[in-house]
Structures are given as C-alpha cells and as structure tokens.
Design a protein around this motif. Structure first.
Motif, short mmCIF file in Angstrom:
data_model
loop_
_atom_site.label_atom_id
_atom_site.label_comp_id
_atom_site.label_asym_id
_atom_site.label_seq_id
_atom_site.Cartn_x
_atom_site.Cartn_y
_atom_site.Cartn_z
N LYS A 47 0.70 -1.18 0.03
CA LYS A 47 -0.13 0.19 -0.05
C LYS A 47 0.74 1.17 -0.03
N GLN A 48 0.24 2.33 -0.42
CA GLN A 48 0.90 3.52 -0.60
C GLN A 48 1.29 4.11 0.87
N ASN A 49 2.40 4.65 1.23
CA ASN A 49 2.74 5.12 2.60
C ASN A 49 1.58 6.33 2.96
N VAL A 50 1.32 6.38 4.21
CA VAL A 50 0.67 7.71 4.79
C VAL A 50 1.44 8.65 4.95
N THR A 51 2.76 8.51 5.02
CA THR A 51 3.70 9.63 5.51
C THR A 51 3.95 10.31 4.12
N GLN B 81 7.05 13.10 2.00
CA GLN B 81 8.60 13.24 2.21
C GLN B 81 8.74 14.94 2.42
N PRO C 133 10.01 17.63 3.98
CA PRO C 133 10.87 18.68 3.84
C PRO C 133 11.55 18.53 2.39
N ASP C 134 11.85 17.56 2.04
CA ASP C 134 12.36 17.23 0.70
C ASP C 134 11.43 17.69 -0.41
N LEU D 1 2.75 1.49 6.83
CA LEU D 1 2.39 2.59 6.17
C LEU D 1 3.27 3.68 6.26
N ARG D 2 4.62 3.53 6.60
CA ARG D 2 5.41 4.74 6.61
C ARG D 2 6.81 4.03 5.97
N PRO D 3 7.86 5.02 5.60
CA PRO D 3 8.98 4.47 4.90
C PRO D 3 10.20 3.77 5.57
N ASN E 208 15.20 6.53 6.13
CA ASN E 208 15.45 6.98 4.73
C ASN E 208 16.56 8.15 4.65
N ARG E 209 17.23 8.43 5.92
CA ARG E 209 18.17 9.68 5.64
C ARG E 209 19.69 9.30 5.72
#
Lengths: 139, 334
Positions: free
Chosen positions: A17-21, A23, A25-26, B49-51, B54-55
């Motif tokens: 599934k798609q992340n809910v968070t 990116q 600041p990027d 559901l979070r990455p 990633n830094r």
C-alpha cells in the motif's frame, strides 16, 4: 487461529500500500486551495483604503500611503505595507475585505525563523511572495 | 576443501586457518546483523504504512545501523556504583559468546561448514542455553529491581520454551536417524521435513520466536511494562553486545530452522541448477522475513498466558508430534 492468519494477511497486504507519510521537507507539501497561508500583496492594486488594517483582529497590519504623484488624479498610492507575523493569525479577513484584491492568500505556510525580527514582513517581501497564490479569491 | 580440513590431523597451521575462517564468518554475521536490523525497521515501516529509515546513507537508509552502532560505541561507558562489577562486565560476554559458538555447528552448504559434529543439534541446543545464564547475570549484577525482574522473566521464558523446542525436533531426528546437521539435510533430498512433521515445524517456529525473545514473546524487554528488561543499566558498547546477541541468535535460529525443516541447501524440484548456497540463503531469508512479519503483526502475550502456553499447549503438541512422526515413519518411510 483464524484471527492470527487474518492479522498476518493484513500486515502483508500493507506492504504494497501507499505510505501515509509524506516526504515533507524534501518534497514541498501541496496545500488545498482555500488554505489560509502567508499573504501576497500587489502594491499597484492597492488604493490605501485602510480597510485591511481596520478589520485586522490582531492589529498586525501597518500601512502608509502618499498622495498620487499625478496631481490630476484623485486617491493615494501605497508607500509602506508591513505585516507582523508574530501576531498575524492568518484569519483571511484582510483579503476578504480588500475591495481591489490587492492582498490575497497564498498556500505558503513556512514561517519559522531564527529571529523574531525576521517575522516582520514588509511590502517588498510580501510582493515577492508570489508562488502558490490562491486561485479563487472570492469566498 | 573444508571436508579435507576437517578430516586432516590438527596442527598450528590448522588452528590459524580455522581462526581466519572464524573471523570471516564473524564479519559475515556482523554484516547480516547490520542489514537485518535495517531490514526489520524497513519492513516494519512498510507494514505500518511509513517509509522507515530513509535519511542516513541515501534513500534506503543503508548506513542507518552503522550510524546507530557508531553512536553506541562513542557513548560513555557507565557502570552503576552499587552494581556487582565483575559480573556486570562478564554478563554481555557470556550472553554473546554462545550466540557465536552455535554457528560453528551449522552447515551452510554441502562444502561450506566449519565442523561436522555427530551431535551438532545437541551442541546447538546445549550451548544456546548458556545465554540464559548471561541474561540472568546481567539482571542480577545491575542491582536494579527492573533488571532483575526482566532477567528472571527472561530466564523463566527461555527455559520453558527450550523444552518444546527440543521435543519438537525429535520427529526430525527420528526421520533422519542422526543428530548430525549435515546428515539431517541429506535426509531431506526428496521431501523437506516441514511436510513430514508440520506439527513439529509449527511448534519449533513458535518456540524459536520465544527463545529469541521477539514479539509476541518479548516480555523480558517489554518496553511499555518493564523499563527495558535485563539491560536497563547497560549502555553503550555493553548494551550493543546484548543487541548483537539477539540478532546473532536470529541468524543462528533462522539457519537452524532452514537446516532442520526447510531442507537446507537442497533445491526445490526442477530448479537444481541454482547452487545450494543460494537456496540456503533464500530459505534463510524467508524465515527471517517471517520473524519480522510476526513482529509487525502480533501483540505481546500476557505474562501468565506465556507460561501456560508453553507448558499446556506447546509441550503436549510437541509430544503428540513424536507419536505422529513415528506413525508417518512407520507407514511411509520404510
């Protein structure tokens, strides 16, 4: 047992599934239209009617105007226009009341600064704040 | 080549070669630990559901664990004033050393193994029991009630779950007729033992998760109940050793599961052209993924249910598995 299998299946399906968070600041965050962000000011449209300064509930807008340089014309042109973002609550009233749409809301919201002085935005800064301007300005 | 080494007479040269090989294995295991921690955090992240990280080290956080370990290494080394100092220092060593020692018994492929013990399985189980002493020692030496509680819980849990763990592999021993791990793998040429004794496989999987102190059996270090379990007072490098122990055991346990139940380096039918070591790695990764998957799914068990589950559910099922395995062996494997 059935519950365990169900739970395992749910977490496995979450992998695709798609992340809910985001990116954030990027990648800049796109705010929905009608978001009340930092104002953009058009000096050439302003008629120095003072309505925005009057309606402002926190009194954060200060403006001064000069008489029109062309003696044949009536009215004033804007000279200085400052918004103090230490106390501005981004309530949208100044842009609602403006008869010429000289002040409008944008979708920008990044106001964090290292010094409180930098929150005092002047005419030049507000004029240059011209990306992400709200498309529909009528309520 | 390794087989020649194992059968040739001992000598100084021999010791040096094995030392070198051991150092290589340690490096590989450390590499595994680094990326297992990252993989765990990544997979848990994706499941929530979070990455995930990633830094540090690019988009995939490839250097995240390296940075974490570096931070642990440069931390101040604190020993509480009232702690039992010699025991406090000894505990992480005693917890970690068996974790690495058990790896000696595991054959990774036909040619890649570091020993050929005729009692390899027994060796693994016996040595891994020492870690419990290290953990209990850490809890006691810290002179802290949270540590002691965590240490006690951990010891009770690890001892309780060791019993179904051992009994569940009796079926496998009966099928192969050997405690030698290489021979156990050779015995799975046609069919893996997980299909012959599925009951034993399930009991083994559950009790191995409990042995590893992982969720849903992570009561010894339950973050939300005890402060951190047996390693409350540990910091920096010593704490890193406990963390390392946990993940080296993950490596060892996943490898052992692969060897005992998934057929080790034996290929899946019709895919024999892929080398054995890759099959081993694939099966091994599958087990590791399963452990992470379970961690991402299950809530923690209650302390009183934990013991009941081991003694009243897993142990009878493991005993039943022995009888079922005997029947299967008698009927189909003659």
């Amino acid at each position: 047992m059935k519950g365990l299998a169900k739970g395992l299946k749910y977490t496995l399906s979450n992998l695709t599934k798609q992340n809910v968070t985001t990116q954030y600041p990027d990648v800049p965050l796109q705010m929905p239209d009608r978001f009340r962000g930092i104002q953009k000011f058009y000096p050439e449209k302003c008629i120095v009617c003072n309505q925005c300064a009057n309606i402002c509930p926190t009194d954060c807008i200060q403006l001064t105007g000069n008489p029109h340089p062309d003696p044949g014309k009536k009215g004033k042109i804007i000279d200085t226009y400052d918004i103090n973002f230490e106390i501005c609550i981004l309530c949208d009233l100044c842009t609602e009341v403006c008869p010429t749409e000289a002040i409008v809301m944008t979708n920008n919201f990044e106001l964090a600064e290292y010094s409180r002085d930098e929150l005092f935005k002047d005419l030049v800064w507000l004029d240059e704040n011209d990306n992400n301007v709200r498309k529909e300005n009528k309520a | 080549m390794v087989n020649d080494l194992l059968t040739s007479p001992p000598g100084w040269m021999h010791a040096a070669i094995f030392f070198g090989l051991g150092a290589c294995l340690l490096m590989i295991v450390l590499g595994f630990v680094t990326y297992a921690i990252l993989a765990e955090r990544k997979v848990l992240g994706f499941m929530q559901l979070r990455p995930g990280p990633n830094r540090v080290g690019g988009r995939f956080g490839l250097l995240q664990t390296v940075a974490d370990v570096l931070k642990l290494l440069i931390k101040e080394d604190t020993i509480p004033k009232a702690a039992d100092k010699p025991l406090f220092i000894l505990a992480p060593v005693l917890a970690f050393a068996p974790a690495f020692m058990v790896l000696a018994a595991i054959p990774f492929s036909d040619h890649l193994k570091f020993s050929d013990l005729s009692i390899g399985l027994l060796y693994y189980i016996a040595i891994s029991g020492i870690t419990t002493v290290g953990i209990l020692m850490a809890g006691w030496a810290s002179n802290n009630k949270y540590s002691l509680l965590g240490g006690m819980r951990s010891a009770a849990q690890m001892i309780s779950y060791e019993i179904p763990l051992v009994i569940s592999v009796v079926g496998v021993i009966m099928f192969s007729g050997s405690l030698n791990l290489t021979e156990i793998v050779e015995g799975q040429k046609t069919v893996a033992y997980m299909f012959l004794s599925p009951l034993g496989f399930i009991v083994f999987l559950i009790s191995s998760i409990a042995e590893l102190n992982r969720t849903p059996f992570d009561l010894p270090e339950a973050e939300s109940e005890l402060v951190a379990g047996y390693h409350v007072e540990y910091s920096g490098f010593r704490w890193a050793f406990f963390m390392l122990t946990e993940y080296v055991y993950l490596f060892a346990m996943a490898a052992l599961t692969t060897v005992l139940f998934l057929g080790g380096w034996n290929p899946v039918p019709f895919l024999g052209f892929i080398p054995g070591i890759i099959w081993f790695a694939l099966k091994f990764s599958l087990i590791v993924f399963f452990m992470i998957w379970v961690r991402g799914t299950m809530p923690r068990l209650r302390a009183d249910q934990l013991m009941e589950f081991a003694w009243k559910v897993l142990l009878p099922v493991a005993l039943l598995n022995i009888f079922v395995s005997a029947v299967v062996k008698e009927l189909f494997l003659r």
